[in-house]
Write a protein that holds these residues in place. Structure first.
Motif, mmCIF file in Angstrom:
data_model
loop_
_atom_site.group_PDB
_atom_site.id
_atom_site.type_symbol
_atom_site.label_atom_id
_atom_site.label_comp_id
_atom_site.label_asym_id
_atom_site.label_seq_id
_atom_site.Cartn_x
_atom_site.Cartn_y
_atom_site.Cartn_z
ATOM 1 N N PRO A 1 -4.370 -5.456 10.665
ATOM 2 C CA PRO A 1 -5.360 -6.316 10.010
ATOM 3 C C PRO A 1 -6.210 -7.110 10.994
ATOM 4 N N TYR A 2 -7.515 -7.189 10.704
ATOM 5 C CA TYR A 2 -8.384 -8.135 11.391
ATOM 6 C C TYR A 2 -8.073 -9.540 10.867
ATOM 7 N N THR A 3 -8.511 -10.553 11.596
ATOM 8 C CA THR A 3 -8.351 -11.924 11.121
ATOM 9 C C THR A 3 -9.147 -12.114 9.833
ATOM 10 N N THR A 4 -8.475 -12.586 8.797
ATOM 11 C CA THR A 4 -9.113 -12.778 7.486
ATOM 12 C C THR A 4 -8.727 -14.144 6.934
ATOM 13 N N SER A 5 -9.631 -15.110 6.996
ATOM 14 C CA SER A 5 -9.363 -16.444 6.458
ATOM 15 C C SER A 5 -9.506 -16.403 4.934
ATOM 16 N N PRO A 6 -8.617 -17.088 4.198
ATOM 17 C CA PRO A 6 -7.581 -18.031 4.645
ATOM 18 C C PRO A 6 -6.186 -17.420 4.639
ATOM 19 N N PHE A 7 -6.046 -16.142 5.029
ATOM 20 C CA PHE A 7 -4.752 -15.477 5.060
ATOM 21 C C PHE A 7 -4.253 -15.353 6.502
ATOM 22 N N THR A 8 -2.933 -15.401 6.665
ATOM 23 C CA THR A 8 -2.287 -15.054 7.925
ATOM 24 C C THR A 8 -1.276 -13.952 7.639
ATOM 25 N N PHE A 9 -1.469 -12.791 8.270
ATOM 26 C CA PHE A 9 -0.581 -11.649 8.050
ATOM 27 C C PHE A 9 0.698 -11.781 8.875
ATOM 28 N N LYS A 10 1.800 -11.404 8.268
ATOM 29 C CA LYS A 10 3.062 -11.309 9.000
ATOM 30 C C LYS A 10 3.279 -9.850 9.406
ATOM 31 N N ARG A 11 4.524 -9.432 9.598
ATOM 32 C CA ARG A 11 4.785 -8.084 10.108
ATOM 33 C C ARG A 11 4.583 -7.021 9.037
ATOM 34 N N GLU A 12 4.082 -5.882 9.481
ATOM 35 C CA GLU A 12 4.019 -4.718 8.609
ATOM 36 C C GLU A 12 5.395 -4.067 8.535
ATOM 37 N N LYS A 13 5.812 -3.717 7.317
ATOM 38 C CA LYS A 13 7.039 -2.967 7.113
ATOM 39 C C LYS A 13 6.671 -1.622 6.507
ATOM 40 N N ILE A 14 7.246 -0.542 7.036
ATOM 41 C CA ILE A 14 6.881 0.813 6.626
ATOM 42 C C ILE A 14 8.095 1.489 5.982
ATOM 43 N N TYR A 15 7.822 2.253 4.906
ATOM 44 C CA TYR A 15 8.868 2.974 4.183
ATOM 45 C C TYR A 15 8.383 4.400 3.928
ATOM 46 N N GLN A 16 9.319 5.257 3.517
ATOM 47 C CA GLN A 16 8.995 6.661 3.249
ATOM 48 C C GLN A 16 9.819 7.152 2.069
ATOM 49 N N ASP A 17 9.210 7.974 1.209
ATOM 50 C CA ASP A 17 9.988 8.569 0.127
ATOM 51 C C ASP A 17 10.430 9.976 0.516
ATOM 52 N N LYS A 18 11.110 10.655 -0.376
ATOM 53 C CA LYS A 18 11.676 11.963 -0.068
ATOM 54 C C LYS A 18 10.609 13.039 0.120
ATOM 55 N N GLY B 1 7.862 12.551 1.808
ATOM 56 C CA GLY B 1 7.147 12.308 3.051
ATOM 57 C C GLY B 1 5.969 11.367 2.910
ATOM 58 N N ASN B 2 5.778 10.775 1.713
ATOM 59 C CA ASN B 2 4.714 9.790 1.529
ATOM 60 C C ASN B 2 5.128 8.453 2.142
ATOM 61 N N HIS B 3 4.160 7.750 2.694
ATOM 62 C CA HIS B 3 4.455 6.476 3.351
ATOM 63 C C HIS B 3 4.001 5.299 2.495
ATOM 64 N N TYR B 4 4.772 4.228 2.589
ATOM 65 C CA TYR B 4 4.499 2.985 1.887
ATOM 66 C C TYR B 4 4.583 1.851 2.906
ATOM 67 N N GLY B 5 3.837 0.799 2.655
ATOM 68 C CA GLY B 5 3.873 -0.324 3.578
ATOM 69 C C GLY B 5 3.664 -1.642 2.859
ATOM 70 N N SER B 6 4.054 -2.729 3.533
ATOM 71 C CA SER B 6 3.874 -4.054 2.942
ATOM 72 C C SER B 6 3.652 -5.082 4.034
ATOM 73 N N TYR C 1 0.847 -1.198 0.000
ATOM 74 C CA TYR C 1 0.000 0.000 0.000
ATOM 75 C C TYR C 1 0.879 1.244 0.000
ATOM 76 N N ASN C 2 0.286 2.344 -0.412
ATOM 77 C CA ASN C 2 0.979 3.626 -0.299
ATOM 78 C C ASN C 2 -0.024 4.710 0.055
ATOM 79 N N ILE C 3 0.456 5.773 0.737
ATOM 80 C CA ILE C 3 -0.385 6.885 1.202
ATOM 81 C C ILE C 3 0.220 8.179 0.682
ATOM 82 N N THR C 4 -0.591 8.986 0.028
ATOM 83 C CA THR C 4 -0.130 10.279 -0.468
ATOM 84 C C THR C 4 -0.823 11.388 0.310
#
Length: 733
Positions: A220-237, A239-244, A202-205
């Motif tokens: 994230p809420y529990t969503t079958s049949p997925f299991t979420f791992k850790r969120e990783k956050i990034y930023q561009d020059k 100031g916009n944020h990105y995540g995965s 995802y990205n946020i502008t």
């Protein structure tokens, strides 16, 4: 008369110790979480409300507990039959990083769950709420709690409730639930395959993005049949944020098996639910992302994200062994701060009346032997140390019971303040010569013979300690902040060293009596000084009455206590001129009035404080607004220049700062010229919200000052301020 003084010494010390430890409870697992079940009506809808309070440092788990843990379960029965109630929304979760780098989501401190009620519960004499939960800190303990009650005209009540939450607070928590909103246009989400795994990017502008500390952007809420791992956050020059999120596909474990579609199209659309901590609006709300298919370009997303700057938004929990080692290495520093802070307390205005009495006694003892001088000062120091030990024991007990406590907490008790009013008033009458009762550390008035007054020295030390707690001296705040967050042993060590600092000048003169020679010699001037000291004690009584009035908020209670003081005066003034019958009548009236006004005081657990102090401060010409965390956060988001003052009626240091800085024309001009908002946190009465927030900022008492600058930064100024410091922090001239 010596016997009377000894009895009063024992009674006073006993009441002091009992008042400090009355609330201390033995910690057990059932007290780690306290509950209240009630009902309320909001916006024409009826709700069953479960209010919970975790002991400090403990947490339960959210709907999606994360890497470990179990979500809290709710079971309801009416007349013995199981029923199903729909939850409105789970409260916004906190993120925890536990030992072993385990990430979990859950709830801490105070929070509430809301369930829709229907008309079938208009009346019921057997309704049951069954909670099953896992409560964790360094260990996790499975617990259950059953609360039974009745519905009458749609209102639920129970005698098993362990806490009480105000209706206004319940409504505020309801309004703060993460309600569902439309996915904002500046939030873009993509689901894609990444090698053998799945990934969500995802990205946020938007300008002015600000992350919530130690929180996910998307939880994230529990969503079958997925299991979420850790969120990783990034930023561009910009100031916009990105995540995965990397995700596991658990379709192979379903019955029947649901393999990952090779063509990228799901059998039915899958809806992902998130709590979105929006860095653009700084709000928390729920968003849904419905997806019918997924892409297969996860590697290209990953390659792009490698060009961005990673953002570390975690707040890892420090291993207890590391924390203990750090505490141990820094303990001597904090003990030194405690000693220096205690030493400075000797010249603080709240202690001066009693310290002056002790100095008065030292002058009278100046011609005694070295051994007797040492004993007088030793007993004074023992009074100081014993009271600090009692304070430490009370704090340990109250912390174990989950209470929020801070420096000067006993002055939030109307009963304790009323006791101090009478003790100090009687001491003042003594100094005015209305009866022959030995002053602490002195002799009988009107008689130059020096007698053994060790019990008086002890009481003097007790009073000096009690009157020192409304003052926050330099260096003291550092030591107290460390103490209130540390182990039981360190709490006692810090308080003992504060006591050593407070009694150090008298211990020094005990070992080196020659130092007393620097004080004036005894003479007739002492009779005039006695009257001056008596006047300072009367002024102390006036101050305590003002504190008492703010605590009880009752004109009837004030009438009782003032009447009791009048009869106390006549009791001592006319005792030798009245018949025994009249004397006995007044003797009976005093405790009767005392019991009368204590019976009409507000409860000791009354939370929060009204606007009375704000109204008083407004009369000084400044427009104060009551502090709440929401009001403060609103000004942070708006980047509004704001000055925040946490104070109390019983805080002498606060009054000194007000006189020297806040109530000056220069401060008022600065506020007017720069349009500075003013927030006031009144801690005269016990207020858990203020206590908890101050603790989160490394403060354990008042005064405490903060500002918000034009960039939205919250800046801590500490316990003492100057106008130049305030202007510098605000960034104004």
């Amino acid at each position: 008369m010596n016997k009377l003084r000894l009895v009063l010494s024992i009674v006073f010390t006993g009441v002091l110790l009992s008042s400090f430890t009355a609330h201390a409870q033995k910690e057990d697992y059932s007290n780690l979480l306290k509950a209240q079940v009630t009902s309320t009506k909001i916006n024409d809808s009826n709700f069953l409300v479960i209010n919970l309070r975790n002991e400090e440092g403990w947490h339960t788990y959210w709907e999606n507990p994360g890497d470990s843990g179990l979500a809290t379960e709710f079971e309801f029965k009416d007349q013995g039959d199981k029923i199903v109630l729909e939850m409105v929304e789970w409260p916004t979760p906190h993120k925890f990083i536990e030992k072993g780098d385990i990430q979990t989501f859950g709830h801490k401190n105070d929070y509430s769950y809301f369930f829709y009620l229907n008309n079938q519960f208009k009346n019921s004499d057997n309704f049951q709420v069954h909670l099953k939960y896992l409560i964790c800190r360094d260990i996790c303990i499975p617990q259950e709690k059953i609360i039974k009650g009745t519905f009458s005209d749609g209102k639920f009540s129970s005698s098993q409730n362990e806490i009480t939450i105000s209706e206004s607070e319940i409504v505020e928590r309801f309004n703060n639930l993460p309600r569902k909103r439309t996915l904002p246009t500046y939030l873009n989400i993509t689901l894609t395959q990444h090698g053998d795994d799945m990934a969500l990017f995802y990205n946020i502008t938007g300008e002015g993005q600000k992350l919530k500390r130690a929180q996910n952007i998307l939880t994230p809420y529990t969503t079958s049949p997925f299991t979420f791992k850790r969120e990783k956050i990034y930023q561009d020059k910009k100031g916009n944020h990105y995540g995965s999120f990397m995700m596991d596909w658990d379709g192979a474990y379903l019955e029947p098996e649901y393999p990952l579609p090779e063509d990228g199209n799901f059998k039915e659309p899958i809806t992902f639910k998130f709590v979105f901590n929006d860095p653009v609006t700084n709000e928390s709300y729920r968003v849904d992302y419905e997806v019918a298919s997924f892409g297969k370009n996860g590697e290209s997303f990953s390659s792009f994200y490698k060009t961005l700057t990673p953002v570390d938004n975690t707040q890892k929990k420090v291993d207890s062994k590391v924390m203990n080692n750090q505490s141990g290495s820094s303990l001597p520093y904090f003990l030194l701060m405690a000693f220096i802070g205690g030493l400075i307390l000797n010249i603080m205005p709240c202690v001066l009346p009693v310290i002056s009495l002790k100095l008065f006694g030292l002058i009278k003892h100046s011609k005694e032997s070295r051994g007797r001088i040492f004993k007088h000062n030793l007993f004074y120091s023992l009074g100081v140390m014993a009271t600090f030990v009692a304070l430490a024991a009370a704090i340990v007990g109250l912390k174990a019971s989950g209470e929020q406590v801070g420096w000067g907490f006993q002055l939030q008790s109307p009963l304790f303040v009323s006791l101090m009013v009478f003790v100090i008033f009687i001491m003042a009458l003594n100094l005015f010569g209305l009866f022959e009762f030995k002053t602490p550390g002195g002799s009988t008035l009107g008689n130059v013979e020096i007698r053994n007054t060790y019990s008086g020295d002890f009481i003097s030390g007790v009073l000096a300690t009690i009157l020192s707690t409304p003052c926050s001296a330099p260096f003291l705040g550092t030591a107290l902040t460390f103490a209130f967050s540390e182990s039981t042993l360190n709490i006692f060590l810090i308080f003992l060293f504060i006591g050593l600092g407070l009694s150090a000048p008298f211990l020094l003169t005990g070992f080196f009596p020659a130092l007393i020679r620097f004080l004036p010699k005894p003479g007739m001037w002492m009779e005039h000084v006695k009257k001056l000291l008596g006047l300072t004690l009367i002024l102390t009584v006036v101050w305590l009455l003002d504190v008492y009035s703010a605590l009880v908020g009752s004109a009837v209670a004030m009438m009782y206590i003032k009447s009791a003081l009048v009869f106390t005066f006549f009791f001592f003034y006319m005792r030798k001129k009245m018949t025994k019958k009249v004397y006995a009548t007044i003797l009976v009236l005093i405790p009767t009035l005392y019991l009368g006004y204590t019976s009409v005081t507000t409860p000791l657990n009354t939370s929060g404080s009204g606007n009375s102090l704000i109204e008083d401060k407004k009369r000084e010409g400044l427009e104060w607004v009551k502090w709440t965390e929401d009001a403060m956060n609103q000004r942070i988001n708006e980047k509004k220049l704001t000055f925040i003052d946490f104070t109390a009626r019983w805080c002498i240091t606060c009054k000194v700062n007000e006189k020297l800085v806040i109530n000056t024309d220069s401060f008022k001009e600065m506020v007017d010229e720069n349009n500075v908002d003013l927030l006031l946190g009144d801690w005269t009465k016990k207020d858990e919200h203020i206590g908890r927030w101050l603790k989160s900022q490394g403060m354990v008492g008042v005064p405490a000052y903060f500002v918000i600058d034009d960039k939205g930064n919250l800046i801590k100024l500490g316990e003492t301020i100057s106008l130049s410091e305030v202007k510098k922090a605000l960034g104004v001239n």
